[in-house]
Design a protein around this motif. Structure first.
Motif, PDB file in Angstrom:
ATOM      1  N   GLY A   1      -1.543 -14.382  -1.464  1.00  0.00           N
ATOM      2  CA  GLY A   1      -2.855 -15.026  -1.432  1.00  0.00           C
ATOM      3  C   GLY A   1      -3.737 -14.349  -0.407  1.00  0.00           C
ATOM      4  N   TRP A   2      -4.943 -14.917  -0.241  1.00  0.00           N
ATOM      5  CA  TRP A   2      -5.907 -14.326   0.679  1.00  0.00           C
ATOM      6  C   TRP A   2      -5.463 -14.456   2.125  1.00  0.00           C
ATOM      7  CZ3 TRP A   2      -9.505 -11.210  -1.075  1.00  0.00           C
ATOM      8  CH2 TRP A   2      -9.883 -11.326  -2.405  1.00  0.00           C
ATOM      9  N   ASN A   3      -4.591 -15.418   2.433  1.00  0.00           N
ATOM     10  CA  ASN A   3      -4.148 -15.594   3.816  1.00  0.00           C
ATOM     11  C   ASN A   3      -2.794 -14.934   4.082  1.00  0.00           C
ATOM     12  OD1 ASN A   3      -2.578 -17.339   2.352  1.00  0.00           O
ATOM     13  ND2 ASN A   3      -2.787 -19.044   3.758  1.00  0.00           N
ATOM     14  N   ASP A   4      -2.357 -14.071   3.186  1.00  0.00           N
ATOM     15  CA  ASP A   4      -1.125 -13.313   3.413  1.00  0.00           C
ATOM     16  C   ASP A   4      -1.320 -12.427   4.651  1.00  0.00           C
ATOM     17  OD1 ASP A   4       0.743 -10.920   3.075  1.00  0.00           O
ATOM     18  OD2 ASP A   4       1.423 -12.226   1.458  1.00  0.00           O
ATOM     19  N   PRO A   5      -0.330 -12.363   5.536  1.00  0.00           N
ATOM     20  CA  PRO A   5      -0.488 -11.552   6.761  1.00  0.00           C
ATOM     21  C   PRO A   5      -0.747 -10.070   6.509  1.00  0.00           C
ATOM     22  CG  PRO A   5       1.434 -12.963   6.948  1.00  0.00           C
ATOM     23  CD  PRO A   5       0.927 -13.101   5.545  1.00  0.00           C
ATOM     24  N   ARG A   6      -0.429  -9.577   5.330  1.00  0.00           N
ATOM     25  CA  ARG A   6      -0.682  -8.167   5.021  1.00  0.00           C
ATOM     26  C   ARG A   6      -2.119  -7.912   4.586  1.00  0.00           C
ATOM     27  NH1 ARG A   6       4.000  -7.848   0.740  1.00  0.00           N
ATOM     28  NH2 ARG A   6       3.200  -9.943   0.446  1.00  0.00           N
ATOM     29  N   MET A   7      -2.878  -8.966   4.319  1.00  0.00           N
ATOM     30  CA  MET A   7      -4.254  -8.821   3.853  1.00  0.00           C
ATOM     31  C   MET A   7      -5.204  -8.606   5.035  1.00  0.00           C
ATOM     32  SD  MET A   7      -4.466  -9.037   0.559  1.00  0.00           S
ATOM     33  CE  MET A   7      -5.938  -9.795  -0.053  1.00  0.00           C
ATOM     34  N   PRO A   8      -6.221  -7.756   4.873  1.00  0.00           N
ATOM     35  CA  PRO A   8      -7.178  -7.515   5.960  1.00  0.00           C
ATOM     36  C   PRO A   8      -8.320  -8.537   5.971  1.00  0.00           C
ATOM     37  CG  PRO A   8      -7.644  -6.040   4.162  1.00  0.00           C
ATOM     38  CD  PRO A   8      -6.428  -6.827   3.766  1.00  0.00           C
ATOM     39  N   THR A   9      -7.981  -9.802   5.787  1.00  0.00           N
ATOM     40  CA  THR A   9      -8.970 -10.873   5.816  1.00  0.00           C
ATOM     41  C   THR A   9      -8.863 -11.614   7.144  1.00  0.00           C
ATOM     42  OG1 THR A   9      -7.397 -12.388   4.780  1.00  0.00           O
ATOM     43  CG2 THR A   9      -8.870 -11.188   3.306  1.00  0.00           C
ATOM     44  N   ILE A  10      -9.853 -12.439   7.443  1.00  0.00           N
ATOM     45  CA  ILE A  10      -9.817 -13.205   8.696  1.00  0.00           C
ATOM     46  C   ILE A  10      -8.595 -14.118   8.714  1.00  0.00           C
ATOM     47  CG2 ILE A  10     -11.020 -14.937  10.083  1.00  0.00           C
ATOM     48  CD1 ILE A  10     -12.423 -12.276  10.148  1.00  0.00           C
ATOM     49  N   SER A  11      -8.333 -14.814   7.601  1.00  0.00           N
ATOM     50  CA  SER A  11      -7.165 -15.699   7.571  1.00  0.00           C
ATOM     51  C   SER A  11      -5.862 -14.902   7.624  1.00  0.00           C
ATOM     52  CB  SER A  11      -7.209 -16.594   6.334  1.00  0.00           C
ATOM     53  OG  SER A  11      -7.305 -15.832   5.164  1.00  0.00           O
ATOM     54  N   GLY A  12      -5.843 -13.694   7.052  1.00  0.00           N
ATOM     55  CA  GLY A  12      -4.659 -12.843   7.151  1.00  0.00           C
ATOM     56  C   GLY A  12      -4.420 -12.385   8.578  1.00  0.00           C
ATOM     57  N   LEU A  13      -5.500 -12.018   9.282  1.00  0.00           N
ATOM     58  CA  LEU A  13      -5.367 -11.635  10.693  1.00  0.00           C
ATOM     59  C   LEU A  13      -4.904 -12.812  11.533  1.00  0.00           C
ATOM     60  CD1 LEU A  13      -8.568  -9.453  11.210  1.00  0.00           C
ATOM     61  CD2 LEU A  13      -6.213  -8.665  11.187  1.00  0.00           C
TER      62      LEU A  13
END
Length: 113
Positions: free
Chosen positions: A53-65
């Motif tokens: 999803g968008w909050n996966d730690p591998r994603m470069p999104t705010i929720s991922g960060l």
């Protein structure tokens, strides 16, 4: 930049309709080295279930960060350090790591094994 040429007709229409003319600030996008930031390409990863999803730690999104351990102070300090500019700019990922180390240096307990 992209919409700078359209600003004059936009303001003329607002003037003709006697509407409020907002202040417009234009800046280039933040490009991070070796990181895909395009929403279209990130959406493909989410839809194909390569990430959770968008909050996966591998994603470069705010929720991922945030899930990776970066707090809001680190993210804000990084954005302030990089700054807003009108020219295209690529920021190294090491800059984010450096800002994180500097931000956490004052609050993190140190221990030796």
């Amino acid at each position: 930049l992209e919409f700078e040429t359209r600003r004059e007709p936009y303001f003329w229409i607002l003037w003709a309709l006697d509407m409020y003319r907002p202040k417009v600030y234009e800046m280039s996008r933040l490009n991070v080295e070796y990181t895909v930031l395009s929403k279209r390409r990130l959406l493909k990863l989410v839809n194909a279930n390569y990430v959770r999803g968008w909050n996966d730690p591998r994603m470069p999104t705010i929720s991922g960060l945030r899930r990776r351990g970066y707090n809001k102070q680190i993210i804000n300090n990084f954005c302030n350090e990089v700054g807003a500019t009108r020219s295209a700019k690529v920021v190294q990922m090491a800059k984010l790591f450096h800002v994180a180390r500097l931000t956490l240096a004052d609050t993190t307990r140190r221990a030796m094994a």
